[in-house]
Design a protein around this motif. Structure first.
Motif: not given
Length: 279
Positions: A62-69
């Motif tokens: 996921s390119y948006l792994a940080a936001q997923a947190g």
């Protein structure tokens, strides 16, 4: 008199209806697939997202792994989704069928997304998710970003249709029916996987890659460190001799695993790589 009275009330009624429409709550959603995770994060309001799939925080996928947190992490089972009571569950058509069917049996609205294999399909899915979450304007802006990135990439490509082989760990090759192929073709490049008889994806031997002799390799890492045997394949001396850094295009895998707004970043990365190779 009555007609005049209705005419006088009409503007107020229209304004009241408009205000009610604006005030209508947008749906709350849960995602059970890493690709729909990213579409949700990019297009929905944070308070619309009740939970994301188990792989949402995996930076490799996921390119948006940080936001997923920021959002609850689901187990992948139906039970914790049902506890959240979402208005809509979004997932991939290849997400566990048993989970999807059970959710439907419990009266849950499940919206399924196919795996995007072309840029057109990816744009259509962005539009679909934008409509679903009530933000078609954000979807239109995301698609406009992709179109602008395509235009930039086309300017960076040569008139010659270079043959590019997308090669990953252990010799995995993305074939002609993949999203990678659509990205390459859109900017005038050719996926050399056709020469290996690989359509969607498959493993190629070292000998087959060497014999194919594409113009460039497309890889997901530029590192020269082989942490395991899978990575060692891409760094084999035979391949490093034929394909030094000047013959390798690097695009991180998490930009192309799914179809979504991140494809604009993938295309810009391709533009940067093509510009580097032409210097």
């Amino acid at each position: 008199m009555r007609a005049r009275a209705w005419l006088a009330l009409a503007p107020a009624l229209i304004a009241a209806l408009s205000t009610a429409a604006i005030a209508a709550p947008r749906p709350r959603l849960a995602s059970i697939n890493v690709c729909t995770d990213q579409l949700l994060i990019a297009l929905a309001d944070p308070d619309q997202i009740l939970g994301l799939s188990p792989y949402a925080r995996d930076a490799a996928q996921s390119y948006l792994a940080a936001q997923a947190g920021r959002f609850p992490k689901l187990s992948g089972e139906a039970e914790d989704v049902l506890m959240l009571k979402p208005d809509i569950v979004v997932g991939g058509r290849y997400t566990r069928r048993a989970t999807r069917e059970f959710l439907k049996q419990q009266g849950q609205r499940v919206v399924e997304f196919d795996a995007a294999r072309t840029l057109d399909e990816a744009r259509a899915q962005i539009t679909m998710m934008g409509d679903l979450v009530g933000h078609p304007d954000r979807a239109a802006a995301a698609n406009a970003r992709i179109d602008a990135a395509i235009a930039r990439a086309r300017k960076a490509t040569s008139d010659k249709p270079f043959r590019v082989l997308p090669l990953e760990r252990r010799g995995w090759v993305s074939g002609s029916g993949s999203l990678i192929t659509s990205l390459l073709a859109t900017v005038g490049l050719v996926n050399a996987a056709d020469g290996l008889g690989i359509r969607l994806g498959g493993f190629a031997s070292l000998e087959a890659v060497v014999s194919l002799r594409p113009d460039y390799l497309l890889v997901s890492e530029a590192s020269d460190f082989a942490e395991d045997e899978g990575r060692a394949f891409v760094l084999h001396p035979a391949l490093e001799g034929l394909f030094p850094p000047s013959k390798r295009l690097t695009i991180p895998e998490n930009l192309t695993v799914c179809g979504g707004p991140m494809l604009a970043d993938a295309l810009d990365r391709l533009t940067t790589e093509l510009t580097r190779l032409e210097r």
